[in-house]
Scaffold this active site. Structure first.
Site, PDB file in Angstrom:
ATOM      1  N   ASP A 128       0.828  -1.210   0.000  1.00 19.85           N
ATOM      2  CA  ASP A 128       0.000   0.000   0.000  1.00 19.85           C
ATOM      3  C   ASP A 128       0.861   1.257   0.000  1.00 19.85           C
ATOM      4  O   ASP A 128       1.976   1.255   0.516  1.00 19.85           O
ATOM      5  CB  ASP A 128      -0.935  -0.034   1.224  1.00 19.85           C
ATOM      6  CG  ASP A 128      -2.111   0.904   1.073  1.00 19.85           C
ATOM      7  OD1 ASP A 128      -2.366   1.388  -0.047  1.00 19.85           O
ATOM      8  OD2 ASP A 128      -2.796   1.154   2.089  1.00 19.85           O
ATOM      9  N   ASN A 143     -11.001  -2.395  -5.464  1.00 15.64           N
ATOM     10  CA  ASN A 143     -10.196  -1.501  -6.296  1.00 15.64           C
ATOM     11  C   ASN A 143     -10.819  -1.221  -7.671  1.00 15.64           C
ATOM     12  O   ASN A 143     -10.431  -0.271  -8.353  1.00 15.64           O
ATOM     13  CB  ASN A 143      -8.766  -2.043  -6.476  1.00 15.64           C
ATOM     14  CG  ASN A 143      -7.919  -1.948  -5.223  1.00 15.64           C
ATOM     15  OD1 ASN A 143      -7.071  -2.790  -4.961  1.00 15.64           O
ATOM     16  ND2 ASN A 143      -8.122  -0.911  -4.428  1.00 15.64           N
TER      17      ASN A 143
HETATM   18  C1  IPE Z   1      -5.575  -2.700  -0.234  1.00 16.83           C
HETATM   19  O1  IPE Z   1      -5.170  -1.390  -0.434  1.00 16.83           O
HETATM   20  C2  IPE Z   1      -5.543  -3.446  -1.514  1.00 16.83           C
HETATM   21  C3  IPE Z   1      -4.244  -3.647  -2.117  1.00 16.83           C
HETATM   22  C4  IPE Z   1      -3.094  -3.329  -1.604  1.00 16.83           C
HETATM   23  C5  IPE Z   1      -4.260  -4.283  -3.387  1.00 16.83           C
HETATM   24  P1  IPE Z   1      -6.224  -0.207  -0.623  1.00 16.83           P
HETATM   25  O2  IPE Z   1      -5.444   1.046  -0.742  1.00 16.83           O
HETATM   26  O3  IPE Z   1      -7.150  -0.507  -1.738  1.00 16.83           O
HETATM   27  O4  IPE Z   1      -7.033  -0.270   0.748  1.00 16.83           O
HETATM   28  P2  IPE Z   1      -7.908   0.806   1.494  1.00 16.83           P
HETATM   29  O5  IPE Z   1      -8.904   1.307   0.495  1.00 16.83           O
HETATM   30  O6  IPE Z   1      -7.014   1.895   1.941  1.00 16.83           O
HETATM   31  O7  IPE Z   1      -8.505   0.069   2.634  1.00 16.83           O
HETATM   32  C1  IPE Z   2      -1.492   0.199  -3.354  1.00 14.47           C
HETATM   33  O1  IPE Z   2      -1.267   1.570  -3.378  1.00 14.47           O
HETATM   34  C2  IPE Z   2      -1.713  -0.377  -4.732  1.00 14.47           C
HETATM   35  C3  IPE Z   2      -3.087  -0.845  -4.993  1.00 14.47           C
HETATM   36  C4  IPE Z   2      -4.085  -0.807  -4.158  1.00 14.47           C
HETATM   37  C5  IPE Z   2      -3.322  -1.378  -6.322  1.00 14.47           C
HETATM   38  P1  IPE Z   2      -2.456   2.599  -3.441  1.00 14.47           P
HETATM   39  O2  IPE Z   2      -2.790   2.846  -4.870  1.00 14.47           O
HETATM   40  O3  IPE Z   2      -3.589   2.154  -2.599  1.00 14.47           O
HETATM   41  O4  IPE Z   2      -1.791   3.896  -2.820  1.00 14.47           O
HETATM   42  P2  IPE Z   2      -2.428   4.884  -1.767  1.00 14.47           P
HETATM   43  O5  IPE Z   2      -2.912   4.071  -0.622  1.00 14.47           O
HETATM   44  O6  IPE Z   2      -3.544   5.585  -2.465  1.00 14.47           O
HETATM   45  O7  IPE Z   2      -1.315   5.806  -1.408  1.00 14.47           O
HETATM   46 MG    MG Z   3      -4.043   2.397  -0.638  1.00 11.10          MG
END
Ligand code: IPE
Ligand code: IPE
Ligand code: MG
Length: 248
Positions: free
Chosen positions: A21, A69
């Site tokens: 993340d 997502n």
């Molecule tokens: C969790 O991250 C999913 C992945 C890392 C693929 P998100 O960024 O989607 O999670 P939330 O929305 O902050 O809970």
């Molecule tokens: C994790 O990074 C990757 C996926 C969930 C695909 P994020 O895209 O959630 O990055 P933040 O949390 O918005 O910084």
């Molecule tokens: Mg995230």
């Protein structure tokens, strides 16, 4: 002393799961679009996969795309799906060289055809490797997986093929997409968030959770070693008291 040398190789978790993340925030900090963060996150995937295989982890599960997502802007979702195809194509050679097997959990039937095909081909082309299994959680949702397991079990009961009394933890575990994979002993989440976000809810019932503020694109081997060291310093009591545990 370097971090790697501090790790006790006899007390390694056999399965480590990672919620990768912070790509978006990392990109924002660099004044770049979110996709730039995802692209840079691939370097971390490579590093952690290599570190895990080198040290002797048997299963590494990476949360790459959750069912939730899909609700992101279409442009970002499309870019992520394309990046997956590109990355799988690029990395297959290295996976084979390092004797790493690719696997996936999640509803991969709902992925765009090109992404699904890259994944299925990658899984097929690495199926004989046996040093470590790299599991990608793609279009994964723990709740989806649990509902699916319940439906499958209910169908078997309905058909008269299964006695409801025979339903136990092992049978339920075998109905999940992680069938055959041990529960993760350690789960790492980067970016400072402290939640599971619908990841491995059943399997993580007794997992040690490790949260780090580091954004995923900055996560390197050293950070991974640090998580392993932290894990090894913990006492896993599983409901017992300290004195009941056999100290090694
Ligand atoms: C969790 O991250 C999913 C992945 C890392 C693929 P998100 O960024 O989607 O999670 P939330 O929305 O902050 O809970
Ligand atoms: C994790 O990074 C990757 C996926 C969930 C695909 P994020 O895209 O959630 O990055 P933040 O949390 O918005 O910084
Ligand atoms: Mg995230």
């Amino acid at each position: 002393m370097d971090l790697k040398a501090k790790i006790n190789l006899d007390k390694l978790p056999s399965h480590v799961a990672v919620i990768m993340d912070g790509n978006g925030r990392w990109a924002k900090n660099h004044g770049k679009p979110r996709v730039f963060g995802h692209r840079n996150g691939v370097t971390s995937v490579r590093e952690v996969t290599e570190a895990a295989a080198e040290i002797g982890i048997e299963y590494l599960t990476l949360y790459a795309f959750s069912t939730e997502n899909w609700n992101r802007p279409k442009l970002e979702v499309n870019a992520l799906m394309r990046l997956l195809v590109e990355t799988i194509h690029k990395e297959i050679h290295t996976l084979n060289k390092n004797n790493i097997r690719l696997n996936a959990i999640g509803d991969i039937s709902k992925l765009p055809e090109k992404t699904r095909k890259a994944l299925v081909d990658g899984i097929h082309n690495t199926r004989h490797n046996d040093r470590m299994t790299l599991v990608l959680a793609l279009n994964y949702s723990a709740k989806w997986e649990i509902i699916k397991a319940v439906k499958d079990i209910a169908t078997r009961v309905g058909n008269g093929d299964l006695d409801p009394e025979a339903i136990d933890e092992d049978l339920f575990s075998d109905a999940l997409s992680t069938k055959g994979i041990p529960n993760p002993e350690l789960l790492i989440r980067t970016s400072g968030e402290s939640r599971l976000s619908n990841f491995l809810l059943w399997q993580a019932a007794y997992t040690e959770l490790y949260f780090t503020p580091v954004f995923w694109p900055d996560f390197r081997k050293g950070h991974f070693y640090q998580a392993l060291i932290d894990f090894q310093e913990r006492e896993r009591r599983f409901g017992k008291i300290s004195e009941q545990l056999i100290k090694s």
